[in-house]
Structures are given as C-alpha cells and as structure tokens.
Design an enzyme around this catalytic site. Structure first.
Site, mmCIF file in Angstrom:
data_model
loop_
_atom_site.group_PDB
_atom_site.id
_atom_site.type_symbol
_atom_site.label_atom_id
_atom_site.label_comp_id
_atom_site.label_asym_id
_atom_site.label_seq_id
_atom_site.Cartn_x
_atom_site.Cartn_y
_atom_site.Cartn_z
ATOM 1 N N ASN A 174 0.820 -1.202 0.000
ATOM 2 C CA ASN A 174 0.000 0.000 0.000
ATOM 3 C C ASN A 174 0.861 1.261 0.000
ATOM 4 O OD1 ASN A 174 0.333 -0.981 2.763
ATOM 5 N ND2 ASN A 174 -1.212 0.467 3.439
ATOM 6 N N ASP A 175 0.915 2.032 1.076
ATOM 7 C CA ASP A 175 1.471 3.386 1.026
ATOM 8 C C ASP A 175 2.897 3.442 0.482
ATOM 9 O OD1 ASP A 175 -0.858 3.818 2.368
ATOM 10 O OD2 ASP A 175 0.041 4.683 4.157
ATOM 11 N N SER A 205 3.890 3.915 7.952
ATOM 12 C CA SER A 205 4.404 4.859 6.958
ATOM 13 C C SER A 205 5.426 5.837 7.530
ATOM 14 C CB SER A 205 3.246 5.638 6.331
ATOM 15 O OG SER A 205 2.483 4.796 5.521
ATOM 16 N N ARG A 228 0.868 9.676 13.388
ATOM 17 C CA ARG A 228 1.568 8.844 12.418
ATOM 18 C C ARG A 228 2.034 9.583 11.163
ATOM 19 N NH1 ARG A 228 -3.628 6.830 12.923
ATOM 20 N NH2 ARG A 228 -5.091 7.092 11.189
ATOM 21 N N ASP A 229 2.934 8.898 10.448
ATOM 22 C CA ASP A 229 3.367 9.206 9.091
ATOM 23 C C ASP A 229 4.270 10.445 8.990
ATOM 24 O OD1 ASP A 229 1.557 7.143 8.695
ATOM 25 O OD2 ASP A 229 -0.032 8.451 7.955
#
Length: 582
Positions: free
Chosen positions: A27-28, A90, A153-154
């Site tokens: 995915n990401d 991520s 997050r991220d």
C-alpha cells in the site's frame, strides 16, 4: 489493436509498466529517494499475504536506474522490536549533508500505541542500501499525552531550517482535532514539538500521510526539500483515511513554523482544498530527484475487485506511474505529468491530425496495441456559444454532475473525449471526456472518467470520477488530454496536467481478446482533433523475481558491480536481505 496478453499478466489485472509487487500486499509509498545514481522506493508491504492482514507490515524495498524498471530487494524494515512489533508503518527517508541516510517511520509498539522511530542506513555508500539499523533507543518520540484516538503517524521527509535545526511534519489527532504538527531537532535523535501546529482542521479528527515540500514560484524545476526564502512557496498535502488526497499552496515561515494559504476562503477545512487526483488514489508521497532537478510524486492505487480476486492473483495494490510536479503559473495549483522516462517504452505510433468529429461522431484509433498505451490528444473547440449554463450547486459535486450528464447525454459543448479499453461489441468500455459549461461571465471545464460500463465482471466497483479543470478555455479554445492505459489502470491528465483522474478497471475482454480505442463527440457542435498521438508501450521489468538486477542499473554503476563476482551474478530474489520472521 490486438490485445495479446503478456505471459506474466495472466487474467488478473497485472500491469505492464506500473509499479506492483510480484506477490503479496502493498500500500502506502514510503521514503522514495534518489541516492548515488539509484532510485530507491520503499513501501508498506505484507511479505506473507496478498491481504492487509493484521497490519503487522514491513517496508518493502525496490531499486531502479530509470524509474521504469525495478528490482525487488526484499524488506528494509521488519516489525522485530518492542517499538514496532505491531508493524512498521508509513514514514519517509532523509539524506543528510554529512552523507548519512535516515528513515523516520511510525511503529505500533507492544502496547499498540503509535510511536515514532528512526533507522539509519548501515552503509550509505552501498549502492543498494540493503541494510538499515534500528537503534535500541527508539522510540525517538513516544505518543504525546494530548494525542487522542491513537492517531499519531506518518512523519514526512525532514528539512533543514535556516537556524540549522532539522524539522519534520506529522499527522496527529490533538485533543480531537486533526492536526499537522512540527518537530525540531539538532541531531536527528532528540526531538521537540513546536507549540503551534502547522495546520489544524476540526472537521476531520484524523488526517494521514502528510507531505510538505517547497515549489518554485516560477518554472517547472523541482526544489530540494530544505529550500526556502524568496521565490519559494510550499505545498501541504494531507490524506483522509482511505479516501482522498488534498493539498494547498501557501507561504511557510521557518522561524515560527507557520503555514498560510495563498488562496482566499476557508483555510481550516482541508476538504475545501484542491485534490491531488479526482480518481482512486491515496497516500501520495513526493521526493526531490536531484538527478533531473524535479519533484516526483508516487501514490497508492489499490484494487477495486474482490478479496477472492486478490487471493487468486496472489498480489494486491499498485502505485501510480511516477509524476513530475510543479506550480502552475497561477501560483495556486499543481501541475502533474508522467516522468519523461516513460517515453523509453514507446514503440509503435499512430497519429491523427486535423480530424473533425461531428455531433455523434465516433472515430477509431487503430493500428497499435491499446491495452498498454500512451495517448496524447488536443481537442480544438471552434465554438463555445452552445455551452450549457452551470447550476452553481454542481460546483461542489462534479461527480454527481458527471453521473447526470454522462458520455451518452448530448450537451452543448461536449461530451467529447476518448473511449478506451473497449470490447469489440462495446459492452465493455471506459470513457474519459470533457464538457464545457457557462458559469458567470466565463466557462467551466468538467472532466470525467466513467467506469460504469468498464467491466461485465461481477464484484467490481465501477464508479464515476470527476473534477473541474481550472483553465481559461475561452482563451485557449482547446483542451488537452493525456491518458496512460495499462491493463487494469487508467491515468488521465486533463488541461496539461491540472486535473488528474486515476482509475482501476477489470474488463473481461482484455484477458483473451482485443481492445479498442476511439475518439468521440456527443456535443451539438463538431470538435476538431488538432493533434492525436498514440504509442503502444513495451512491458517494463517491475519486481519480476527472475529478472536480473544488474540490467536495471545505470551504465556508470554496472562496471563497478561487475568487478565483484558476487554482484555480477546477483539476483533480486536472493539479495541477502535478512528476514527476521519465523
């Protein structure tokens, strides 16, 4: 025109030149990087299963010399420590002036909390950057007390402020408010949060996958992530969970770490910002490509068929084809365009010049394989007088407008565009088209991609996508469209890349039969195809396990590796990356 299948495509929507895993879930996009002549692409990856699973994800790692052909190197990060045992989520990579390379990433720790970790390349001079060290002092940032909903997050790529401190932005739900916050550090290990958020949006408590980067006010050249000062604006991109990517252009003050949008209107609600893509695309991430002085964007495009289909094919998820992006001359919106390296795949070409397509007209573009093709067309609009009046209610819902006024509904100016991935009996087809409306004292251009007839297969999601193209059609008297067709994915760029629509399609005819390409016009007046060029595209080598790595490397790098017997016989399926799973 004949739609022959390449052996590794099978009947499961395998693409020819879009990035995808050979197997399992992806995915990401995470931490794309250009370093020592090589492009590195990291991504959230489940090494064990074609589905998301329990979320205990790793970072997959692939390398390329040209952003087109890719070799899979296994995993760069695995959930093996107390601070990421619930998954390596991520994040981003950062190249430092002293040569060090760092990954900032979100880990889910043993208590299921989202925390921020760092990993460093063990040997930055290793061309393949195969090994990454996760220091025992992680997490570098535990979850703050005011974060709610476990939403923290991220982290973005870090940048250097003029005060010499590193900064990165991260999504956080702060006391119930969706925020993008800034952390600062002198050493990349000890971080302190800025008192004020870079941005806060009360409408949605949880945003994801922020990207924050500079763009030049003039010209198409990209900027290093630490660029600031005169002639520079910044872009903040945010993702709404599993939905859409929004962005705004603004001015960034790296002393106060504040961000002020250049456009008037409601700044707080991200849902009023512009869209990276009006189709099915998420978690976009960009990087500065120092090789060609450009900013390049990746984004996750997931599947639209069933879970059983994912199991059957053994893999899930692709990435959009890499796009160069820059600031439009209006200073408010981004322009996106496939990186020029795609032209290395162009083979057979057909051209159409000056063709007039009358009302109800349908013109086939024959002579090339159209299951994997690159089509560029310019529609000239001789007369705008017949344009329909736009009801203002449609300005906030172009998707519904496309549904009501589809490709078969005659309009004043349009619909006109392309019919792609069409079966011989036309039962399966995807339309990409424009309509022009009168609005106030000017005109609005609507762009649509209609999937409702894209497949006769059961269990496939077939929506309609739409967006307005911010351009002066009265001045230009023409609209351009570029469409990349690649088996199960269609990427379209309207108005020179001002509006983009990405879609997944699963036509049954493409598995065994031929596919057709047409230009059409269902407007009252004729339109002129002032120029159409369509190329059949070759199949790239993308993470196919039996492809050798050395063939993908830049010419200057190959002799270095060839001197080493181990490298000369190196295969990506046995690259020596440690897997710390059971």
């Amino acid at each position: 025109m004949n739609g022959k299948q390449h052996p590794h495509h099978g009947g499961h929507g395998r693409t020819a030149f879009h990035f995808q895993p050979a197997k399992n879930w992806m995915n990401d996009p995470n931490g794309p990087l250009y370093h020592n002549g090589m492009y590195h692409f990291f991504y959230q990856y489940n090494p064990h299963d074609p589905l998301f699973g329990a979320g205990k994800l790793s970072w997959g790692h692939s390398v390329s010399g040209d952003l087109v052909n890719w070799a899979f190197l296994g995993t760069a990060l695995d959930p093996t420590s107390s601070f990421d045992v619930g998954g390596c989520w991520s994040g981003s990579t950062t190249a430092m002036p002293d040569g060090r390379l760092a990954i900032l990433y979100t880990g889910r720790d043993a208590n299921e909390l989202q925390v921020q970790n760092v990993a460093f390349a063990k040997n930055p001079s290793d061309l393949l950057l195969r090994e990454w060290d996760k220091p025992s002092f992680n997490p570098i940032i535990p979850q703050p007390a005011d974060v709610t909903g476990n939403n923290f997050r991220d982290p973005t790529t870090a940048w250097l402020g003029r005060d010499g401190l590193w900064r990165f932005a991260i999504a956080a739900e702060v006391d119930g408010v969706g925020s993008t916050v800034i952390y600062r550090s002198a050493d990349f290990v000890n971080w302190e949060r800025n008192a004020l958020p870079l941005h806060a949006s009360a409408g949605i408590p949880c945003w994801e996958c922020p990207d924050f980067f500079p763009v030049a006010e003039h010209g198409t050249e990209g900027l290093d992530t630490s660029a600031s000062g005169a002639g520079v604006r910044h872009v903040l991109k945010l993702s709404k969970a599993a939905d859409e990517d929004y962005y705004a252009v603004g001015r960034y003050d790296d002393e106060a770490d504040t961000f002020v949008l250049v456009e008037d209107g409601e700044q707080a609600d991200v849902r009023n910002w512009r869209r990276i893509d009006h189709g099915h695309l998420f978690a976009a991430k960009s990087f500065f490509d120092a090789r060609r002085k450009r900013r390049v964007l990746w984004a996750w495009v997931d599947e639209m068929d069933s879970r059983s289909d994912d199991f059957a094919k053994g893999w899930t998820g692709i990435q959009s084809f890499p796009r160069a992006l820059w600031l439009d001359t209006d200073g408010k919106q981004l322009v996106q365009w496939p990186v020029e390296e795609i032209e290395t795949l162009r083979r057979k070409q057909v051209t159409l010049l000056g063709a007039v397509v009358g009302s109800g007209g349908l013109h086939e573009i024959a002579g090339i394989e159209t299951l994997q093709a690159d089509v560029e067309v310019v529609f000239e609009i001789p007369n705008l007088k017949e344009a329909e009046q736009l009801d203002p209610k449609w300005l906030q819902d172009p998707q519904k407008l496309c549904a009501e006024k589809g490709a078969t509904v005659q309009g004043g100016v349009g619909p006109f565009g392309l019919i792609v991935m069409a079966s011989g009996d036309m039962r399966e087809q995807t339309t990409i088209f424009f309509r022009v409306f009168k609005h106030d004292d000017a005109y609005k251009v609507l762009m649509c991609t209609d999937l409702t007839r894209s497949s006769t297969k059961e269990g496939v999601h077939k929506p309609i996508y739409a967006g307005f193209v911010d351009m002066d059609v009265e001045k230009d008297k023409s609209i351009s469209l570029r469409t990349l067709i690649d088996h199960s994915v269609i990427e379209s760029f309207g108005g020179g890349g001002r509006t983009c629509i990405t879609a997944r399609v699963y036509p049954e005819h493409a598995v065994t039969g031929s596919s057709h390409l047409y230009v059409f016009n269902n407007g009252l007046d004729a339109v002129k195809v002032s120029k159409l060029e369509a190329w059949e595209l070759a199949t790239a080598s993308v993470n196919v396990e039996d492809d050798g790595l050395v063939a993908l490397l830049p010419p200057l790098v190959v002799p270095i590796l060839s001197d080493d017997a181990e490298w000369a016989h190196h295969q990506p399926s046995s690259c020596g990356v440690k897997h710390d799973f059971e």
